[in-house]
Design an enzyme around this catalytic site. Structure first.
Site, PDB file in Angstrom:
ATOM      1  CG  HIS A  50      -0.221   0.317   2.572  1.00 21.10           C
ATOM      2  ND1 HIS A  50       0.581  -0.810   3.022  1.00 21.10           N
ATOM      3  CD2 HIS A  50       0.174   1.406   3.271  1.00 21.10           C
ATOM      4  CE1 HIS A  50       1.179  -0.398   4.123  1.00 21.10           C
ATOM      5  NE2 HIS A  50       0.993   0.936   4.471  1.00 21.10           N
ATOM      6  CG  ASP A  52       1.980   4.995   4.683  1.00 21.83           C
ATOM      7  OD1 ASP A  52       1.434   3.900   4.933  1.00 21.83           O
ATOM      8  OD2 ASP A  52       3.227   5.091   5.382  1.00 21.83           O
ATOM      9  CG  HIS A 107       5.243   1.120   2.716  1.00 20.06           C
ATOM     10  ND1 HIS A 107       4.685   2.078   2.118  1.00 20.06           N
ATOM     11  CD2 HIS A 107       4.674   0.958   3.784  1.00 20.06           C
ATOM     12  CE1 HIS A 107       3.811   2.766   2.800  1.00 20.06           C
ATOM     13  NE2 HIS A 107       4.120   2.152   4.003  1.00 20.06           N
ATOM     14  NE  ARG A 117       8.409  -3.650  10.917  1.00 19.37           N
ATOM     15  CZ  ARG A 117       9.465  -3.211  10.568  1.00 19.37           C
ATOM     16  NH1 ARG A 117      10.469  -3.490  10.804  1.00 19.37           N
ATOM     17  NH2 ARG A 117       9.215  -1.841  10.198  1.00 19.37           N
TER      18      ARG A 117
HETATM   19  O1  LIG Z   1       5.041  -1.925  10.247  1.00 26.61           O
HETATM   20  C1  LIG Z   1       5.454  -1.271   9.435  1.00 26.61           C
HETATM   21  O2  LIG Z   1       6.682  -1.312   9.652  1.00 26.61           O
HETATM   22  C2  LIG Z   1       4.962  -0.604   8.280  1.00 26.61           C
HETATM   23  C3  LIG Z   1       3.317  -0.338   8.598  1.00 26.61           C
HETATM   24  C4  LIG Z   1       2.862   0.546   7.637  1.00 26.61           C
HETATM   25  O3  LIG Z   1       3.091   0.461   6.543  1.00 26.61           O
HETATM   26  C5  LIG Z   1       1.638   1.061   8.020  1.00 26.61           C
HETATM   27  O4  LIG Z   1       1.369   1.081   9.152  1.00 26.61           O
HETATM   28  O5  LIG Z   1       1.341   2.100   7.084  1.00 26.61           O
HETATM   29 FE   LIG Z   2       2.353   2.029   5.361  1.00 30.69          FE
END
Ligand SMILES: O=C(O)CCC(=O)C(=O)O
Ligand SMILES: [Fe+2]
EC number: 1.14.11.13
Length: 182
Positions: A50, A52, A107, A117
């Site tokens: 996606h 952001d 990403h 993570r």
């Molecule tokens: O958790 C991550 O490293 C990325 C999460 C992400 O891309 C988001 O929450 O928009």
């Molecule tokens: Fe994101």
């Protein structure tokens, strides 16, 4: 930094939007269990691909890999985990305001096999009523605008109706041919 680099005037144009008392900024914490735990559920992707939607995202994670960004050729490149650095991501709204000069890069997160993570992301978003369009100081002539003007609230509701991985800016492009996001 972004406004200085691009010569955006006034300098606080972007920070004003994300710091406004009505700003739609938020903080999110994500937890991705190890891939082994996920195997039973047949899930390896922790967070699907996606972009952001907001203006800017500031991410910090623990020392676990998983975040990847999509290159122009469609290949995925790992962002090395670094618990002492911030990972800054351009959002869709900033792509529009810079008329595509800054790209909101796609990403995703893949689950790690050994460690879980945890990430924390600050999403800097404008107030709901904020008009989003290429900034006149960067692109003075409207005919050069690649995007139509919309409010942040309009973008959010259109994003909610789409799938996570959709190229959501497509609807707001002036020539509404479907472009890839990279
Ligand atoms: O958790 C991550 O490293 C990325 C999460 C992400 O891309 C988001 O929450 O928009
Ligand atoms: Fe994101």
């Amino acid at each position: 930094m972004v406004t200085e680099g691009l010569g955006i005037e006034p300098r606080d144009t972007l920070s004003k939007m994300v710091r406004d008392e009505k700003s739609d900024s938020c903080l999110r914490m994500n937890h991705y269990p190890t891939a082994e735990e996920e195997v039973e559920k047949m899930v390896k992707v922790g967070f699907g691909e996606h972009t952001d939607p907001q203006i800017i995202s500031v991410l910090r994670s623990n020392n676990t890999a998983g975040l990847q960004i999509c290159m122009k050729d469609g290949s995925w490149v790992a962002v090395p985990p670094d618990h002492s650095s911030f990972f800054i991501n351009v959002g869709d709204a900033l792509q529009v305001m810079t008329n595509g000069r800054f790209k909101s890069v796609k990403h995703r997160v893949l689950a790690d096999t050994r460690r879980s993570r945890v990430s924390m992301i600050y999403f800097g978003g404008p107030p709901l009523s904020q008009k989003i369009a290429p900034l006149p100081c960067l692109v003075p002539k409207q005919e050069d605008w690649l995007y139509k003007e919309f409010t942040w609230s309009q973008y959010k509701s259109s994003a909610y109706k789409s799938k996570l991985g959709d190229y959501r800016l497509g609807l707001f492009e002036k020539q509404s041919h479907h472009r890839s996001n990279v």
